[in-house]
Motif scaffolding. Structure first.
Motif, PDB file in Angstrom:
ATOM      1  N   MET A 183       0.798  -1.222   0.000  1.00 43.17           N
ATOM      2  CA  MET A 183       0.000   0.000   0.000  1.00 43.17           C
ATOM      3  C   MET A 183       0.832   1.274   0.000  1.00 43.17           C
ATOM      4  N   ILE A 184       2.018   1.221   0.598  1.00 39.21           N
ATOM      5  CA  ILE A 184       2.805   2.459   0.665  1.00 39.21           C
ATOM      6  C   ILE A 184       3.945   2.507  -0.348  1.00 39.21           C
ATOM      7  N   ASP A 185       4.426   1.341  -0.791  1.00 41.98           N
ATOM      8  CA  ASP A 185       5.561   1.311  -1.709  1.00 41.98           C
ATOM      9  C   ASP A 185       5.307   0.500  -2.971  1.00 41.98           C
ATOM     10  N   GLY A 186       4.279  -0.323  -2.971  1.00 44.02           N
ATOM     11  CA  GLY A 186       4.052  -1.242  -4.077  1.00 44.02           C
ATOM     12  C   GLY A 186       2.930  -0.819  -4.993  1.00 44.02           C
ATOM     13  N   PRO A 187       2.396  -1.763  -5.750  1.00 43.54           N
ATOM     14  CA  PRO A 187       1.377  -1.449  -6.757  1.00 43.54           C
ATOM     15  C   PRO A 187       0.064  -0.911  -6.196  1.00 43.54           C
ATOM     16  N   LEU A 188      -0.176  -1.085  -4.899  1.00 39.13           N
ATOM     17  CA  LEU A 188      -1.419  -0.574  -4.311  1.00 39.13           C
ATOM     18  C   LEU A 188      -1.290   0.871  -3.836  1.00 39.13           C
ATOM     19  N   ARG A 189      -0.120   1.474  -4.011  1.00 46.56           N
ATOM     20  CA  ARG A 189       0.063   2.845  -3.509  1.00 46.56           C
ATOM     21  C   ARG A 189      -0.808   3.839  -4.273  1.00 46.56           C
ATOM     22  N   HIS A 190      -1.207   3.493  -5.493  1.00 46.35           N
ATOM     23  CA  HIS A 190      -2.062   4.386  -6.276  1.00 46.35           C
ATOM     24  C   HIS A 190      -3.515   3.931  -6.280  1.00 46.35           C
ATOM     25  N   ALA A 191      -3.811   2.866  -5.553  1.00 49.65           N
ATOM     26  CA  ALA A 191      -5.179   2.351  -5.524  1.00 49.65           C
ATOM     27  C   ALA A 191      -6.081   3.309  -4.747  1.00 49.65           C
ATOM     28  N   PRO A 192      -7.323   3.472  -5.150  1.00 50.93           N
ATOM     29  CA  PRO A 192      -8.236   4.354  -4.407  1.00 50.93           C
ATOM     30  C   PRO A 192      -8.496   3.805  -3.013  1.00 50.93           C
ATOM     31  N   PRO A 193      -8.730   4.684  -2.045  1.00 52.73           N
ATOM     32  CA  PRO A 193      -8.948   4.253  -0.662  1.00 52.73           C
ATOM     33  C   PRO A 193     -10.024   3.177  -0.498  1.00 52.73           C
ATOM     34  N   PRO A 194     -11.167   3.253  -1.186  1.00 50.83           N
ATOM     35  CA  PRO A 194     -12.163   2.194  -1.010  1.00 50.83           C
ATOM     36  C   PRO A 194     -11.634   0.814  -1.389  1.00 50.83           C
ATOM     37  N   MET A 195     -10.825   0.750  -2.431  1.00 50.54           N
ATOM     38  CA  MET A 195     -10.249  -0.527  -2.844  1.00 50.54           C
ATOM     39  C   MET A 195      -9.289  -1.040  -1.777  1.00 50.54           C
ATOM     40  N   ARG A 196      -8.488  -0.152  -1.227  1.00 48.34           N
ATOM     41  CA  ARG A 196      -7.556  -0.551  -0.165  1.00 48.34           C
ATOM     42  C   ARG A 196      -8.321  -1.079   1.040  1.00 48.34           C
ATOM     43  N   GLN A 197      -9.405  -0.407   1.375  1.00 48.27           N
ATOM     44  CA  GLN A 197     -10.184  -0.813   2.544  1.00 48.27           C
ATOM     45  C   GLN A 197     -10.776  -2.199   2.350  1.00 48.27           C
ATOM     46  N   VAL A 198     -11.313  -2.463   1.179  1.00 47.45           N
ATOM     47  CA  VAL A 198     -11.892  -3.776   0.893  1.00 47.45           C
ATOM     48  C   VAL A 198     -10.815  -4.855   0.961  1.00 47.45           C
ATOM     49  N   LEU A 199      -9.657  -4.582   0.373  1.00 49.42           N
ATOM     50  CA  LEU A 199      -8.570  -5.556   0.398  1.00 49.42           C
ATOM     51  C   LEU A 199      -8.073  -5.798   1.822  1.00 49.42           C
ATOM     52  N   ALA A 200      -8.021  -4.735   2.611  1.00 51.00           N
ATOM     53  CA  ALA A 200      -7.579  -4.886   4.004  1.00 51.00           C
ATOM     54  C   ALA A 200      -8.538  -5.774   4.779  1.00 51.00           C
ATOM     55  N   LEU A 201      -9.833  -5.567   4.611  1.00 54.24           N
ATOM     56  CA  LEU A 201     -10.820  -6.382   5.319  1.00 54.24           C
ATOM     57  C   LEU A 201     -10.744  -7.835   4.875  1.00 54.24           C
ATOM     58  N   ARG A 202     -10.568  -8.063   3.582  1.00 55.36           N
ATOM     59  CA  ARG A 202     -10.443  -9.438   3.085  1.00 55.36           C
ATOM     60  C   ARG A 202      -9.189 -10.102   3.630  1.00 55.36           C
ATOM     61  N   LEU A 203      -8.092  -9.333   3.691  1.00 53.45           N
ATOM     62  CA  LEU A 203      -6.839  -9.887   4.222  1.00 53.45           C
ATOM     63  C   LEU A 203      -7.002 -10.288   5.684  1.00 53.45           C
ATOM     64  N   LEU A 204      -7.607  -9.409   6.483  1.00 54.37           N
ATOM     65  CA  LEU A 204      -7.758  -9.701   7.907  1.00 54.37           C
ATOM     66  C   LEU A 204      -8.662 -10.912   8.114  1.00 54.37           C
ATOM     67  N   ASP A 205      -9.678 -11.054   7.288  1.00 52.90           N
ATOM     68  CA  ASP A 205     -10.539 -12.226   7.352  1.00 52.90           C
ATOM     69  C   ASP A 205      -9.754 -13.482   6.979  1.00 52.90           C
ATOM     70  N   MET A 206      -8.911 -13.366   5.977  1.00 55.09           N
ATOM     71  CA  MET A 206      -8.083 -14.493   5.550  1.00 55.09           C
ATOM     72  C   MET A 206      -7.097 -14.909   6.640  1.00 55.09           C
ATOM     73  N   VAL A 207      -6.500 -13.911   7.290  1.00 56.07           N
ATOM     74  CA  VAL A 207      -5.553 -14.206   8.369  1.00 56.07           C
ATOM     75  C   VAL A 207      -6.234 -14.972   9.488  1.00 56.07           C
ATOM     76  N   GLU A 208      -7.406 -14.482   9.903  1.00 56.41           N
ATOM     77  CA  GLU A 208      -8.134 -15.161  10.990  1.00 56.41           C
ATOM     78  C   GLU A 208      -8.477 -16.593  10.612  1.00 56.41           C
ATOM     79  N   LYS A 209      -9.002 -16.780   9.425  1.00 57.05           N
ATOM     80  CA  LYS A 209      -9.387 -18.120   8.991  1.00 57.05           C
ATOM     81  C   LYS A 209      -8.165 -19.020   8.825  1.00 57.05           C
ATOM     82  N   GLY A 210      -7.083 -18.449   8.339  1.00 56.10           N
ATOM     83  CA  GLY A 210      -5.855 -19.223   8.176  1.00 56.10           C
ATOM     84  C   GLY A 210      -5.289 -19.700   9.502  1.00 56.10           C
ATOM     85  N   LEU A 211      -5.405 -18.866  10.536  1.00 58.82           N
ATOM     86  CA  LEU A 211      -4.921 -19.250  11.858  1.00 58.82           C
ATOM     87  C   LEU A 211      -5.782 -20.345  12.458  1.00 58.82           C
TER      88      LEU A 211
END
Length: 211
Positions: A183-211
């Motif tokens: 998000m700060i240095d890679g390809p998502l640095r230019h992504a719109p905030p709503p897209m970042r938010q959706v990806l963040a929520l999906r990631l956190l859900d994935m982390v919980e389920k993965g654990l």
């Protein structure tokens, strides 16, 4: 600021904090490489030699700035955790705590990128930060320990199997830290905030389920 005024202002030891604050301002604007002792003394309004009473070199100042940046990150995480701690159901509370740690981490990386980079700098800027209250918040835990706190809550609530708890913080941290860097240095640095938010929520859900 004149030297006489500086001596009066910092005569009771406030100079150290003024230098750390100046270093934080430099880090906020330019990351770890911007933290330079001479510039910090200029901003504090004292001669460069005055800094050596508190910091032997640039690395010593950066260590204090890094600790303060970690403290700011801990506070950001705790702010996200506040609402989760009020949930009555232990299982739901533990899941909410883990998600809060991730949200606080990702939010801080985007809102305070210079401090985030300084907190996790390596190479020439990889200085040891000894255990110190400066890099914790009200709970007395640093960001990594706050993650451990959330994972312990999941284990205690039966959400995370006890045998899967050891080392889980490194798995969760690597996933969220990787997203922060995207998000700060890679390809998502230019992504719109709503897209970042959706990806963040999906990631956190994935982390919980993965654990």
């Amino acid at each position: 600021m004149s030297s006489s005024r500086a001596r009066k202002t910092y005569h009771h030891g406030d100079l150290r904090q003024a230098l750390v604050q100046a270093g934080l301002e430099l880090a906020r604007a330019g990351g770890p490489e911007a933290v330079v002792l001479r510039e910090a003394t200029r901003r504090a309004g004292v001669a460069p030699n005055a800094a050596y009473r508190h910091f032997a070199n640039r690395e010593a100042l950066f260590g204090a700035v890094r600790a303060a940046a970690l403290g700011a990150l801990a506070r950001a995480i705790e702010q996200e955790m506040d609402a989760a701690r009020g949930i009555e159901d232990a299982a739901q509370r533990s899941r909410a705590l883990l998600a809060a740690v991730g949200r606080g981490y990702l939010g801080f990386a985007q809102a305070e990128t210079g401090w985030f980079r300084s907190a996790f700098a390596w190479g020439a800027y990889d200085v040891e930060v000894a255990p110190d209250a400066a890099h914790t918040a009200s709970m007395g835990l640093n960001p990594f320990e706050l993650l451990g706190y959330a994972l312990d809550a999941m284990r205690d609530a039966g959400v995370l199997a006890a045998e899967r708890r050891p080392g889980a913080e490194f798995l969760a941290w690597s996933a969220v830290h990787g997203m922060a860097l995207l998000m700060i240095d890679g390809p998502l640095r230019h992504a719109p905030p709503p897209m970042r938010q959706v990806l963040a929520l999906r990631l956190l859900d994935m982390v919980e389920k993965g654990l």
